[in-house]
Write a protein that holds these residues in place. Structure first.
Motif, short mmCIF file in Angstrom:
data_model
loop_
_atom_site.label_atom_id
_atom_site.label_comp_id
_atom_site.label_asym_id
_atom_site.label_seq_id
_atom_site.Cartn_x
_atom_site.Cartn_y
_atom_site.Cartn_z
N GLU A 58 0.84 -1.20 0.00
CA GLU A 58 0.00 0.00 0.00
C GLU A 58 0.88 1.25 0.00
O GLU A 58 1.88 1.30 0.71
CB GLU A 58 -0.89 0.02 1.25
CG GLU A 58 -1.91 -1.08 1.29
CD GLU A 58 -3.16 -0.75 0.51
OE1 GLU A 58 -3.46 0.44 0.35
OE2 GLU A 58 -3.82 -1.69 0.06
N PRO A 59 0.53 2.25 -0.79
CA PRO A 59 1.30 3.50 -0.76
C PRO A 59 1.24 4.16 0.62
O PRO A 59 0.25 4.05 1.33
CB PRO A 59 0.61 4.37 -1.81
CG PRO A 59 -0.03 3.39 -2.73
CD PRO A 59 -0.45 2.24 -1.86
N LYS A 60 2.32 4.84 0.99
CA LYS A 60 2.40 5.49 2.30
C LYS A 60 1.41 6.64 2.36
O LYS A 60 1.25 7.38 1.39
CB LYS A 60 3.81 5.99 2.56
CG LYS A 60 4.79 4.86 2.77
CD LYS A 60 6.11 5.38 3.24
CE LYS A 60 7.03 4.18 3.51
NZ LYS A 60 8.33 4.60 3.94
N PRO A 61 0.74 6.81 3.50
CA PRO A 61 -0.23 7.91 3.61
C PRO A 61 0.48 9.27 3.68
O PRO A 61 1.50 9.42 4.35
CB PRO A 61 -0.97 7.60 4.90
CG PRO A 61 -0.09 6.69 5.67
CD PRO A 61 0.76 5.97 4.68
N TRP A 62 -0.07 10.23 2.99
CA TRP A 62 0.42 11.61 3.04
C TRP A 62 -0.73 12.52 2.66
O TRP A 62 -1.42 12.28 1.67
CB TRP A 62 1.57 11.82 2.08
CG TRP A 62 2.02 13.25 2.02
CD1 TRP A 62 2.81 13.89 2.91
CD2 TRP A 62 1.66 14.21 1.03
NE1 TRP A 62 2.98 15.18 2.55
CE2 TRP A 62 2.28 15.42 1.38
CE3 TRP A 62 0.88 14.19 -0.11
CZ2 TRP A 62 2.15 16.58 0.64
CZ3 TRP A 62 0.75 15.34 -0.85
CH2 TRP A 62 1.38 16.52 -0.49
N CYS A 63 -0.98 13.51 3.48
CA CYS A 63 -2.06 14.46 3.21
C CYS A 63 -1.47 15.86 3.06
O CYS A 63 -0.60 16.26 3.83
CB CYS A 63 -3.09 14.45 4.33
SG CYS A 63 -4.03 12.92 4.35
N TYR A 64 -1.98 16.55 2.11
CA TYR A 64 -1.52 17.92 1.87
C TYR A 64 -2.04 18.82 2.97
O TYR A 64 -3.20 18.75 3.36
CB TYR A 64 -2.01 18.41 0.51
CG TYR A 64 -1.76 19.87 0.28
CD1 TYR A 64 -0.47 20.33 0.01
CD2 TYR A 64 -2.79 20.80 0.36
CE1 TYR A 64 -0.23 21.67 -0.19
CE2 TYR A 64 -2.56 22.14 0.15
CZ TYR A 64 -1.27 22.57 -0.12
OH TYR A 64 -1.02 23.91 -0.30
N ALA A 65 -1.18 19.68 3.47
CA ALA A 65 -1.57 20.71 4.45
C ALA A 65 -1.14 22.05 3.89
O ALA A 65 -0.02 22.20 3.37
CB ALA A 65 -0.91 20.44 5.80
N ALA A 66 -1.99 23.05 4.02
CA ALA A 66 -1.71 24.37 3.46
C ALA A 66 -0.48 25.01 4.08
O ALA A 66 0.23 25.79 3.43
CB ALA A 66 -2.93 25.27 3.62
N ASN A 67 -0.21 24.71 5.35
CA ASN A 67 0.94 25.33 6.01
C ASN A 67 2.22 24.50 5.88
O ASN A 67 3.22 24.83 6.49
CB ASN A 67 0.63 25.59 7.49
CG ASN A 67 0.27 24.30 8.21
OD1 ASN A 67 0.26 23.23 7.62
ND2 ASN A 67 -0.03 24.41 9.50
N ASP A 68 2.19 23.44 5.09
CA ASP A 68 3.39 22.62 4.88
C ASP A 68 4.17 23.18 3.69
O ASP A 68 3.80 23.00 2.54
CB ASP A 68 2.98 21.17 4.60
CG ASP A 68 4.17 20.25 4.41
OD1 ASP A 68 5.30 20.67 4.69
OD2 ASP A 68 3.96 19.10 3.98
N TYR A 69 5.24 23.90 4.01
CA TYR A 69 6.03 24.54 2.96
C TYR A 69 7.16 23.64 2.47
O TYR A 69 7.78 23.92 1.46
CB TYR A 69 6.58 25.88 3.45
CG TYR A 69 5.47 26.84 3.79
CD1 TYR A 69 4.69 27.40 2.79
CD2 TYR A 69 5.18 27.16 5.11
CE1 TYR A 69 3.65 28.26 3.09
CE2 TYR A 69 4.14 28.02 5.42
CZ TYR A 69 3.39 28.58 4.40
OH TYR A 69 2.36 29.42 4.71
N GLN A 70 7.43 22.57 3.19
CA GLN A 70 8.50 21.66 2.78
C GLN A 70 8.03 20.69 1.68
O GLN A 70 8.81 20.27 0.85
CB GLN A 70 9.01 20.84 3.99
CG GLN A 70 9.59 21.68 5.10
CD GLN A 70 10.87 22.36 4.65
OE1 GLN A 70 11.62 21.85 3.85
NE2 GLN A 70 11.11 23.55 5.19
N LEU A 71 6.75 20.33 1.75
CA LEU A 71 6.14 19.38 0.80
C LEU A 71 6.99 18.11 0.65
O LEU A 71 7.31 17.68 -0.44
CB LEU A 71 5.93 20.01 -0.57
CG LEU A 71 4.83 21.06 -0.66
CD1 LEU A 71 4.78 21.65 -2.04
CD2 LEU A 71 3.48 20.46 -0.29
#
Length: 193
Positions: free
Chosen positions: A31-44
């Motif tokens: 299964e692909p690793k979970p990752w959710c976009y957050a607006a304050n995440d500038y590192q991405l």
């Protein structure tokens, strides 16, 4: 797709584009690793998914209204799979068209092989049982002519070759041989050969 970033993109696609991934009905292992976009995440920093061992993604095909179209699609998908197989990506096809129509690709060749094998068996058995190659040749020829007549009747009536009709034709070889051998034996007794 950039090969170095593919597994990062895969994590982002599965977790953030849920509608598109769920529509594909994909099955990825691991299964692909979970990752959710957050607006304050500038590192991405998107975590990499582990290399895929197994992936299954079905596709939707429309306009398959005849056996000719289905078999053409199967041939095209086989060619595409062979191209990627040559590149080192093992793959296989599954699904309703492949389960129910794939045998049509080589049906005529397999039917001809089956009929020829049955005719060969008739020739051998009649030759051994009667110890007469002339009688075996006549019986085999008569059965072959009857099979041609059956196939001609199929064509006139509009019966197309499928798995059932091919099996019936091959079974007809045995039934015809039984009938012709009895006539041949009566004829041999009458003539006294």
């Amino acid at each position: 797709i950039n090969p170095d970033a593919f597994y990062n993109y895969l994590s982002a696609w599965v977790c953030n584009d849920a509608l598109a991934y769920s529509v594909t009905q994909g099955n990825l292992k691991p299964e692909p690793k979970p990752w959710c976009y957050a607006a304050n995440d500038y590192q991405l920093e998107i975590p990499k998914t582990l290399p895929l061992i197994y992936s299954q993604i079905p596709f939707d095909v429309q306009g398959l209204t005849s056996t000719t179209r289905v078999t053409r699609m199967i041939s095209q998908v086989r060619d595409l799979c062979a191209k990627y197989e040559a590149r080192g990506l093992p793959n296989f096809m599954t699904g309703i068209p492949f389960y129910f129509w794939e045998h049509y690709l080589e049906l005529r060749w397999k039917a001809a092989t089956g009929v020829l094998c049955a005719l060969g068996a008739v020739f051998c058995m009649v030759g051994l049982m009667l110890l007469n190659l002339c009688a075996a040749t006549l019986v085999t020829f008569s059965v072959a002519v009857m099979i041609v007549q059956i196939l001609g009747a199929f064509s006139l009536i509009g019966i197309k070759l499928n798995a059932i009709s091919v099996v019936l034709v091959i079974v007809a070889v045995g039934i015809d041989a039984f009938y012709v051998v009895h006539i041949c034996l009566v004829r041999v007794e009458m003539i006294g050969l």
